[in-house]
Design a protein around this motif. Structure first.
Motif, PDB file in Angstrom:
ATOM      1  N   VAL A 101       0.846  -1.208   0.000  1.00  0.00           N
ATOM      2  CA  VAL A 101       0.000   0.000   0.000  1.00  0.00           C
ATOM      3  C   VAL A 101       0.878   1.253   0.000  1.00  0.00           C
ATOM      4  N   SER A 104       2.593   2.017  -3.237  1.00  0.00           N
ATOM      5  CA  SER A 104       1.662   2.535  -4.241  1.00  0.00           C
ATOM      6  C   SER A 104       1.259   3.976  -3.968  1.00  0.00           C
ATOM      7  N   THR A 105       1.144   4.340  -2.691  1.00  0.00           N
ATOM      8  CA  THR A 105       0.613   5.667  -2.348  1.00  0.00           C
ATOM      9  C   THR A 105       1.687   6.742  -2.204  1.00  0.00           C
ATOM     10  N   THR A 144      -4.278   8.726   5.774  1.00  0.00           N
ATOM     11  CA  THR A 144      -4.968   9.697   4.912  1.00  0.00           C
ATOM     12  C   THR A 144      -4.729  11.143   5.348  1.00  0.00           C
ATOM     13  N   LEU A 147      -1.851  12.128   3.295  1.00  0.00           N
ATOM     14  CA  LEU A 147      -2.107  12.055   1.855  1.00  0.00           C
ATOM     15  C   LEU A 147      -3.135  13.100   1.412  1.00  0.00           C
ATOM     16  N   PHE A 218      -9.239   5.023  -0.706  1.00  0.00           N
ATOM     17  CA  PHE A 218      -7.948   5.346  -1.326  1.00  0.00           C
ATOM     18  C   PHE A 218      -8.085   5.439  -2.842  1.00  0.00           C
ATOM     19  N   GLU A 219      -8.794   4.499  -3.436  1.00  0.00           N
ATOM     20  CA  GLU A 219      -8.968   4.488  -4.894  1.00  0.00           C
ATOM     21  C   GLU A 219      -9.675   5.751  -5.378  1.00  0.00           C
ATOM     22  N   LEU A 222      -7.008   8.748  -4.813  1.00  0.00           N
ATOM     23  CA  LEU A 222      -5.680   8.643  -5.416  1.00  0.00           C
ATOM     24  C   LEU A 222      -5.830   7.966  -6.777  1.00  0.00           C
ATOM     25  N   PHE A 225      -3.796   4.738  -7.489  1.00  0.00           N
ATOM     26  CA  PHE A 225      -3.761   3.683  -6.469  1.00  0.00           C
ATOM     27  C   PHE A 225      -4.301   2.376  -7.023  1.00  0.00           C
TER      28      PHE A 225
END
Length: 239
Positions: A101, A104-105, A144, A147, A218-219, A222, A225
């Protein structure tokens, strides 16, 4: 120039026959990738490879050059010696999942001291504690903040939460609004510290449902993601 920095390992991939490419989140520069040339060739270098287990916390001396895609490591040592993170099967599953994770982020090559400190402290917490079944849920929710889409809690008493807008709402405004168990757990976790996680009581089905929800969150926020490939294995281990 030679630069000292702490780093957390996010991924490692074999390159050619004997090289490794390591992706780290560093305290000084954010995301940086390194190449370890010939590290798989000599048995004597096996100890060095062992440093680069997923989410290991390292102290590095870099031979740093601007605009170089792969940096070189001059010296490496463990910043923290984990006692259980890589030896406990369940914790190792969490490590594999969260490293994917994070890989990817976390894309930016920029200094973010608060994010690094958060990752450093929470991984040490996981290593030291025995009640951690909901650790990954709170870790991702708190992530988050760094982010840029932490839930707005100003209307937390409302009966729905819009994943699309990141806010609590009185009525269902879009298809990505949640209610029920996921909403209840979200409200619990928003007011919970890692030390109080043991007070959050949910079963494996609820845990899996909430994890799927937060990954969707998240998807939605981002664009690049991707759902972790390790998710299926992770769910099997925790069920």
């Amino acid at each position: 120039m030679h630069v000292n920095t702490k780093a957390i390992v996010l991924s490692k991939v074999k390159y050619k026959d004997y090289d490794l490419i390591i992706k780290c989140y560093t305290e000084q520069f954010g995301i940086i990738s390194f190449i370890l040339k010939g590290v798989l060739k000599s048995k004597k270098r096996g100890t060095k490879v062992a440093y680069f287990q997923l989410l290991s916390q390292l102290s590095l001396v870099l031979q740093y050059k601007n605009n170089r895609s792969l940096q070189s490591i001059k010296e490496v040592k463990l910043e923290h010696h984990y006692s259980s993170l890589h030896s406990n099967v369940l914790k190792s599953a969490i490590v594999m999942f969260l490293s994917e994770v994070l890989s990817s982020t976390l894309q930016e090559e920029e200094h973010n001291q608060t994010l690094y400190s958060y990752m450093e402290a929470t991984l040490l917490w996981l290593d030291e504690h025995s009640n951690y079944s909901n650790f990954h849920l709170l870790f991702l929710l708190n992530l988050t903040k760094y982010l840029g889409f932490y839930p707005d809690t100003s209307n937390i008493e409302c009966g729905f939460f819009s994943l699309l807008d990141g806010s609590f709402v009185a009525t269902k405004t879009n298809k990505n609004c949640i209610s029920g168990d996921n909403l209840t757990l979200l409200k619990q976790l928003l007011g919970t510290t890692f030390d109080d996680l043991s007070l959050v009581k949910i079963n494996s089905k609820q845990r899996q449902s909430f994890l799927n929800m937060i990954l969707l969150y998240f998807e939605l926020h981002l664009g690049n993601f991707k759902r972790p490939k390790s998710l299926e294995i992770f769910n099997q281990v925790f069920n």
